[in-house]
Design a protein around this motif. Structure first.
Motif, PDB file in Angstrom:
ATOM      1  N   VAL A  18       0.813  -1.208   0.000  1.00  0.00           N
ATOM      2  CA  VAL A  18       0.000   0.000   0.000  1.00  0.00           C
ATOM      3  C   VAL A  18       0.851   1.265   0.000  1.00  0.00           C
ATOM      4  N   ALA A  19       1.903   1.312   0.812  1.00  0.00           N
ATOM      5  CA  ALA A  19       2.723   2.521   0.910  1.00  0.00           C
ATOM      6  C   ALA A  19       3.332   2.891  -0.438  1.00  0.00           C
ATOM      7  N   PHE A  20       3.836   1.894  -1.179  1.00  0.00           N
ATOM      8  CA  PHE A  20       4.452   2.169  -2.477  1.00  0.00           C
ATOM      9  C   PHE A  20       3.396   2.512  -3.525  1.00  0.00           C
ATOM     10  N   ALA A  21       2.213   1.890  -3.413  1.00  0.00           N
ATOM     11  CA  ALA A  21       1.126   2.239  -4.333  1.00  0.00           C
ATOM     12  C   ALA A  21       0.730   3.703  -4.163  1.00  0.00           C
ATOM     13  N   ILE A  22       0.645   4.149  -2.915  1.00  0.00           N
ATOM     14  CA  ILE A  22       0.320   5.554  -2.651  1.00  0.00           C
ATOM     15  C   ILE A  22       1.421   6.467  -3.196  1.00  0.00           C
ATOM     16  N   THR A  39      11.503  18.288  -7.718  1.00  0.00           N
ATOM     17  CA  THR A  39      12.105  18.176  -6.379  1.00  0.00           C
ATOM     18  C   THR A  39      11.038  18.189  -5.282  1.00  0.00           C
ATOM     19  N   MET A  40       9.836  18.649  -5.609  1.00  0.00           N
ATOM     20  CA  MET A  40       8.786  18.760  -4.593  1.00  0.00           C
ATOM     21  C   MET A  40       8.377  17.420  -3.995  1.00  0.00           C
ATOM     22  N   PRO A  41       8.198  16.354  -4.787  1.00  0.00           N
ATOM     23  CA  PRO A  41       7.811  15.074  -4.175  1.00  0.00           C
ATOM     24  C   PRO A  41       8.793  14.608  -3.109  1.00  0.00           C
ATOM     25  N   VAL A  42      10.105  14.766  -3.400  1.00  0.00           N
ATOM     26  CA  VAL A  42      11.118  14.360  -2.428  1.00  0.00           C
ATOM     27  C   VAL A  42      11.002  15.206  -1.164  1.00  0.00           C
ATOM     28  N   GLN A  43      10.838  16.520  -1.361  1.00  0.00           N
ATOM     29  CA  GLN A  43      10.716  17.419  -0.209  1.00  0.00           C
ATOM     30  C   GLN A  43       9.474  17.096   0.620  1.00  0.00           C
ATOM     31  N   LEU A  44       8.375  16.785  -0.068  1.00  0.00           N
ATOM     32  CA  LEU A  44       7.132  16.487   0.652  1.00  0.00           C
ATOM     33  C   LEU A  44       7.243  15.200   1.459  1.00  0.00           C
ATOM     34  N   VAL A  45       7.872  14.180   0.857  1.00  0.00           N
ATOM     35  CA  VAL A  45       8.038  12.909   1.566  1.00  0.00           C
ATOM     36  C   VAL A  45       8.833  13.121   2.847  1.00  0.00           C
ATOM     37  N   LEU A  46       9.884  13.934   2.764  1.00  0.00           N
ATOM     38  CA  LEU A  46      10.697  14.193   3.951  1.00  0.00           C
ATOM     39  C   LEU A  46       9.969  15.082   4.953  1.00  0.00           C
ATOM     40  N   SER A  47       9.309  16.122   4.456  1.00  0.00           N
ATOM     41  CA  SER A  47       8.674  17.091   5.356  1.00  0.00           C
ATOM     42  C   SER A  47       7.514  16.479   6.132  1.00  0.00           C
ATOM     43  N   GLU A  48       6.849  15.467   5.554  1.00  0.00           N
ATOM     44  CA  GLU A  48       5.727  14.841   6.253  1.00  0.00           C
ATOM     45  C   GLU A  48       6.157  14.176   7.560  1.00  0.00           C
ATOM     46  N   ILE A 278       4.271   2.423   9.691  1.00  0.00           N
ATOM     47  CA  ILE A 278       3.369   3.569   9.844  1.00  0.00           C
ATOM     48  C   ILE A 278       3.978   4.824   9.234  1.00  0.00           C
ATOM     49  N   MET A 279       5.260   5.076   9.506  1.00  0.00           N
ATOM     50  CA  MET A 279       5.892   6.308   9.029  1.00  0.00           C
ATOM     51  C   MET A 279       6.072   6.298   7.516  1.00  0.00           C
ATOM     52  N   LEU A 280       6.296   5.129   6.919  1.00  0.00           N
ATOM     53  CA  LEU A 280       6.381   5.064   5.457  1.00  0.00           C
ATOM     54  C   LEU A 280       5.028   5.415   4.838  1.00  0.00           C
ATOM     55  N   MET A 284       4.536   8.735   2.387  1.00  0.00           N
ATOM     56  CA  MET A 284       4.015   8.613   1.027  1.00  0.00           C
ATOM     57  C   MET A 284       2.654   9.287   0.870  1.00  0.00           C
ATOM     58  N   SER A 285       1.856   9.259   1.914  1.00  0.00           N
ATOM     59  CA  SER A 285       0.533   9.889   1.807  1.00  0.00           C
ATOM     60  C   SER A 285       0.631  11.399   1.653  1.00  0.00           C
ATOM     61  N   GLY A 286       1.798  11.967   2.013  1.00  0.00           N
ATOM     62  CA  GLY A 286       1.976  13.408   1.827  1.00  0.00           C
ATOM     63  C   GLY A 286       1.861  13.823   0.373  1.00  0.00           C
ATOM     64  N   LEU A 287       2.266  12.956  -0.554  1.00  0.00           N
ATOM     65  CA  LEU A 287       2.161  13.272  -1.980  1.00  0.00           C
ATOM     66  C   LEU A 287       0.707  13.385  -2.419  1.00  0.00           C
ATOM     67  N   VAL A 288      -0.105  12.400  -2.019  1.00  0.00           N
ATOM     68  CA  VAL A 288      -1.516  12.408  -2.396  1.00  0.00           C
ATOM     69  C   VAL A 288      -2.250  13.545  -1.693  1.00  0.00           C
ATOM     70  N   SER A 289      -1.903  13.811  -0.439  1.00  0.00           N
ATOM     71  CA  SER A 289      -2.551  14.909   0.290  1.00  0.00           C
ATOM     72  C   SER A 289      -2.286  16.243  -0.392  1.00  0.00           C
ATOM     73  N   TYR A 290      -1.055  16.447  -0.848  1.00  0.00           N
ATOM     74  CA  TYR A 290      -0.735  17.692  -1.548  1.00  0.00           C
ATOM     75  C   TYR A 290      -1.514  17.783  -2.855  1.00  0.00           C
ATOM     76  N   ALA A 291      -1.610  16.654  -3.560  1.00  0.00           N
ATOM     77  CA  ALA A 291      -2.360  16.649  -4.815  1.00  0.00           C
ATOM     78  C   ALA A 291      -3.824  17.018  -4.583  1.00  0.00           C
ATOM     79  N   MET A 292      -4.398  16.493  -3.515  1.00  0.00           N
ATOM     80  CA  MET A 292      -5.793  16.801  -3.207  1.00  0.00           C
ATOM     81  C   MET A 292      -5.983  18.271  -2.854  1.00  0.00           C
ATOM     82  N   LYS A 293      -5.025  18.827  -2.118  1.00  0.00           N
ATOM     83  CA  LYS A 293      -5.119  20.245  -1.779  1.00  0.00           C
ATOM     84  C   LYS A 293      -4.932  21.113  -3.031  1.00  0.00           C
ATOM     85  N   TRP A 294      -4.010  20.713  -3.903  1.00  0.00           N
ATOM     86  CA  TRP A 294      -3.750  21.470  -5.135  1.00  0.00           C
ATOM     87  C   TRP A 294      -4.996  21.504  -6.013  1.00  0.00           C
TER      88      TRP A 294
END
Length: 426
Positions: A18-22, A39-48, A278-280, A284-294
């Motif tokens: 699931v984590a990799f699918a997300i 570079t944003m996806p990498v930054q988002l994964v770390l910042s989450e 849990i942390m993975l 990864m969910s940070g990417l989808v969350s950003y997409a939803m907000k965008w």
């Protein structure tokens, strides 16, 4: 956004974790947006993962594993046996009592159901209990641990939605006890029909209950101490998690004297694996969350729901039905991670209390752990007890109805959730 959803579902069907699918589905969104740097996806994964409040998760996970390593579990089982031995379907009642007490120890329905199935499953089957009934009993009663502090689902929701974790912990106590009562009634009724007789005719002597109860006092005090420290402002949730670890070590070394270096290492290793998973998912969910907000999905969803009805109860009912259906195909942790950022603004917009919504949201998502086709607790207990999913569903529907009744009570009467937080926190 449609491509993201389709990619996520296809990857799940192909057996991708699931984590990799997300993560892959979220990265595809950025490939669709040429004006967003890669570079944003990498930054988002770390910042989450760079959130102080998220430190509560590994701390509470480690505290729970340490409590299990100290011998708390076997003492809780013995106490539950003494209390429930005179009841019909007494081993099923032991499971109800144990799950209520284990909420402050494991905080995980999957862990609790698997543990109970291994400890009590063989004994239930030897005494003539059907495998389907035993599996359903373990899986559904384990949902109580979701509500009793420190439930990890409540910590996740509170961290993502910026909702008071202390109020969420307090809000889960009454629903957790109501679930215990509902499951106790179901066990009693179904056990009488099946002839699952009590172990003894009369209740245990008070001295036996007192003796075994004193031995479990440190586990029972665990959630109470958490709420007291959070209410007093002495500790924030992350600090409370660290204090809980220290508490578990002291209990193991001084009270029960069963915590040695090997058990400590096993608890640490289990906690690392649990926290990593849990942390993975969070990262990864940070990417989808950003997409939803965008794509302004929270605002669009709010306007759509308000267009359906101006009554907050109607909107909340629609969301709960959607969550029950979604829980049949996604793990509750994934749902909480993906939808908290969307649904919290929606609830704010229609005036629903975020503590009330958080408790009912987490419990509703957790019901999906026991529903086909993707129910992690269901598959776990069925595998341990060598039970078919068909038998589980056939035997488990009364427990499912009991869970829906408790959810309905929380939905219709918000004070079921809010009375205790308002009393403690004001």
């Amino acid at each position: 956004m449609t491509l993201v959803l389709v990619a996520f579902l296809v990857l799940l069907l192909l057996g991708m974790p699931v984590a990799f699918a997300i993560g892959i589905a979220g990265f595809l969104f950025f490939l669709q947006q040429p004006h967003l740097p890669l570079t944003m996806p990498v930054q988002l994964v770390l910042s989450e993962t760079q959130s102080f409040s998220l430190l509560a998760i590994p701390m509470f996970v480690f505290a729970g594993n340490l409590m299990n390593a100290t011998g708390v579990t076997k003492r809780l089982v013995e106490f539950a046996r003494v209390v429930a031995g005179h009841m019909w379907g007494w081993l099923g009642q032991v499971s109800v009592i144990l799950s209520t007490l284990m909420g402050g120890v494991t905080g995980s329905a999957i862990a609790d159901s698997a543990m109970q199935a291994r400890i009590m499953g063989p004994e239930m089957i030897r005494r003539g209990y059907s495998r389907g009934w035993a599996a359903a009993n373990f899986a559904f009663t384990a949902l109580i641990t979701i509500a009793i502090p420190p439930g990890i689902g409540l910590v996740l929701y509170g961290s993502i939605g910026q909702v008071s974790i202390g109020r969420l912990f307090a809000g889960g106590l009454v629903p957790g006890l109501l679930m215990a009562l509902a499951y106790g009634i179901v066990v009693s009724i179904t056990a009488r029909r099946r002839g699952y007789r009590p172990e003894r005719e009369r209740p245990a002597p008070v001295r036996d209950i007192a003796r075994t109860g004193v031995a479990t006092i440190w586990a029972i005090m665990f959630p109470i101490l958490l709420i007291v420290t959070l209410r007093s402002g002495l500790l924030v949730p992350s600090e409370a998690g660290a204090a809980a670890c220290l508490y578990a070590v002291l209990v193991g070394l001084l009270a029960y004297r069963e915590l040695d270096w090997e058990r400590f290492k096993q608890a640490a290793q289990s906690s690392i694996l649990d926290t990593g998973m849990i942390m993975l998912l969070i990262a990864m969910s940070g990417l989808v969350s950003y997409a939803m907000k965008w794509e302004m999905i929270p605002q669009t969803l709010t306007q759509t729901l308000i267009g359906l009805s101006s009554n907050p109860l109607v909107i909340l009912f629609i969301i709960l039905v959607f969550l029950l259906l979604l829980g049949t195909v996604l793990d509750s942790t994934v749902i909480i991670l993906l939808l908290s950022a969307i649904l919290v603004p929606v609830m704010k917009g229609i005036g629903v209390d975020l503590v009330h919504f958080g408790v009912i949201f987490v419990i509703t998502c957790a019901v999906g752990l026991n529903t086909p086709p993707v129910g992690l607790s269901m598959y776990g207990v069925c595998s341990i007890l060598d039970c078919s999913v068909g038998d589980f569903v056939r035997e488990g529907w009364p427990f499912f109805v009991a869970a829906l009744c408790v959810i309905a009570l929380m939905f219709l009467f918000p004070q079921v959730v809010l009375w205790l937080p308002n009393l403690i926190f004001g």
